[in-house]
Write a protein that holds these residues in place. Structure first.
Motif, PDB file in Angstrom:
ATOM      1  N   LEU A  57       1.165  -1.531   2.262  1.00  0.00           N
ATOM      2  CA  LEU A  57       0.218  -0.676   1.541  1.00  0.00           C
ATOM      3  C   LEU A  57      -0.838  -1.492   0.805  1.00  0.00           C
ATOM      4  O   LEU A  57      -2.041  -1.188   0.875  1.00  0.00           O
ATOM      5  CB  LEU A  57       0.970   0.189   0.525  1.00  0.00           C
ATOM      6  N   LEU A  58      -0.400  -2.532   0.113  1.00  0.00           N
ATOM      7  CA  LEU A  58      -1.313  -3.293  -0.732  1.00  0.00           C
ATOM      8  C   LEU A  58      -2.240  -4.202   0.066  1.00  0.00           C
ATOM      9  O   LEU A  58      -3.282  -4.624  -0.438  1.00  0.00           O
ATOM     10  CB  LEU A  58      -0.511  -4.126  -1.739  1.00  0.00           C
ATOM     11  N   TRP A 106      -4.015   2.200   2.021  1.00  0.00           N
ATOM     12  CA  TRP A 106      -3.764   2.495   0.613  1.00  0.00           C
ATOM     13  C   TRP A 106      -4.566   3.730   0.175  1.00  0.00           C
ATOM     14  O   TRP A 106      -4.041   4.598  -0.532  1.00  0.00           O
ATOM     15  CB  TRP A 106      -4.139   1.307  -0.276  1.00  0.00           C
ATOM     16  N   ASP A 134      -1.739   0.099  -8.788  1.00  0.00           N
ATOM     17  CA  ASP A 134      -1.934   0.151  -7.334  1.00  0.00           C
ATOM     18  C   ASP A 134      -0.668   0.610  -6.613  1.00  0.00           C
ATOM     19  O   ASP A 134      -0.735   1.075  -5.481  1.00  0.00           O
ATOM     20  CB  ASP A 134      -2.333  -1.239  -6.816  1.00  0.00           C
TER      21      ASP A 134
END
Length: 379
Positions: free
Chosen positions: A339-340, A346, A278
């Motif tokens: 982002l996560l 993402w 990820d």
């Protein structure tokens, strides 16, 4: 040179885990697929080279053990192996990756051949210029070896500037040919993700790929991850091995995340692992290019890295990921958490990463090497 432009090319690189060896090996593989005859000349089979591939040959450099030598003279043995390969395989040229000792050995081999028309090309990859080559013990021989090369390439504009500044090589002598990626091999939809082998449901995979040398700042990788994991359920997968592995394990214990850090060691199937990630962390002290970042981006993995060397040429800041100053652990962690934690953000970064990687498609970069070979041979 044979008719039709087919070449017999000798390639020397460090065969161990690392960017220069990976690029050199992939280049040889792609050249062989395009019909050329490739001869790897080094002390071990390159780590990314399959056991057999049509058009590829391996010449092992043997260094005899002799009591007189505390340190076996590998560069001289390499020169002999280059000379023998040039004679027996009728090589058209040598392409060496990393300035020392490979370019030095290539120059000696050419002198042994007694052929001023035999060409060798040196590709500069990074620490041969930014670290090792600038050491006073090696600077003069590094400058000499680069200068004696018939062709010089650098993997980034940054590295060309460094070479001009520190070694006085004219900029016009250095051709910038960036590293590349096989977009068919490195893609997110090619592999079945083995996420369940490493994570619990709902956890993110943060990854780092390197040779675990001090310049990669593995301690920063772990400390950044520790901050990420306090806000986002995640696991850190460390791919590679090297001298800083033990230190990284101790830092993981200090940060209380040792149960969430997985050391996978050296892996051949890096593309398959990246396709599950990820986020890629690359907090290096310096990077001439950032091959790990490019391979991750090709797999749609956003990158959080340091704003150093050639990395800004590869990773579009704010689009495919984020760049931060060296040692800015909190800033990198905040960017990663942002982002996560936001699936839509993402997804945009993942798509931008793949799009940016497409500029470095092997199908467009490898022909640039072929064109450069032709130019050097005709000069």
């Amino acid at each position: 040179m044979e008719k039709g432009g087919v070449l017999r090319i000798g390639i020397t690189c460090y065969p161990v885990y690392g960017g220069s060896g990976a690029v050199a090996t992939e280049l040889g593989i792609h050249l062989a697929r395009r019909g050329h005859e490739v001869h790897f000349i080094t002390y071990a089979q390159p780590f990314r080279l399959p056991y057999f591939m049509e058009g590829i040959y391996f010449h092992e450099v043997e260094v005899p053990s002799y009591p007189l030598f505390d340190h076996p003279p590998y560069p001289l043995a390499l020169s002999v192996a280059m000379h023998d390969a040039a004679v027996h395989a009728k090589l058209d040229l040598l392409h060496v990756h990393y300035a020392i000792p490979h370019a030095t050995s290539a120059w000696i081999a050419r002198e042994m051949l007694g052929r001023s028309d035999f060409r060798f090309i040196t590709t500069l990859h990074g620490t041969d210029i930014t670290l090792v080559g600038q050491d006073p013990s090696f600077q003069a021989i590094t400058r000499f070896s680069i200068d004696k090369s018939d062709g010089i390439t650098a993997v980034s504009d940054f590295l060309r500037r460094e070479t001009v500044e520190h070694f006085g090589i004219p900029a016009e002598r250095i051709e910038v040919i960036p590293n590349f990626v096989d977009l068919e091999l490195y893609r997110r939809d090619r592999y079945r993700c083995h996420r369940s082998a490493f994570t619990e449901p709902g956890e993110k995979i943060v990854m780092h790929v390197s040779n675990f040398r001090p310049v990669k700042r593995l301690e920063d990788v772990v400390r950044t991850f520790a901050r990420i994991s306090r806000s986002v359920p995640a696991r850190l997968l460390l791919v590679g091995d090297g001298p800083d592995r033990g230190r990284a394990m101790r830092v993981a214990e200090e940060e209380g995340v040792e149960s969430r850090v997985v050391f996978l060691g050296k892996q051949e199937s890096v593309a398959e692992l990246l396709a599950c990630a990820d986020l890629l962390l690359l907090p290096s002290e310096t990077e001439a290019f950032g091959l790990a970042a490019l391979e991750g981006m090709a797999c749609g993995v956003p990158v959080v890295a340091t704003d150093v060397g050639g990395v800004p040429e590869v990773v579009p800041h704010g689009e495919a990921g984020y760049l931060a100053p060296v040692g800015a652990i909190d800033e990198m962690a905040d960017a990663a958490i942002e982002l996560l934690s936001d699936p839509a953000r993402w997804a945009r970064a993942s798509a931008a990463a793949r799009e940016a990687a497409e500029r470095y498609d092997a199908r467009s970069i490898v022909p640039r090497y072929e064109a450069y070979y032709a130019e050097v041979l005709e000069s």
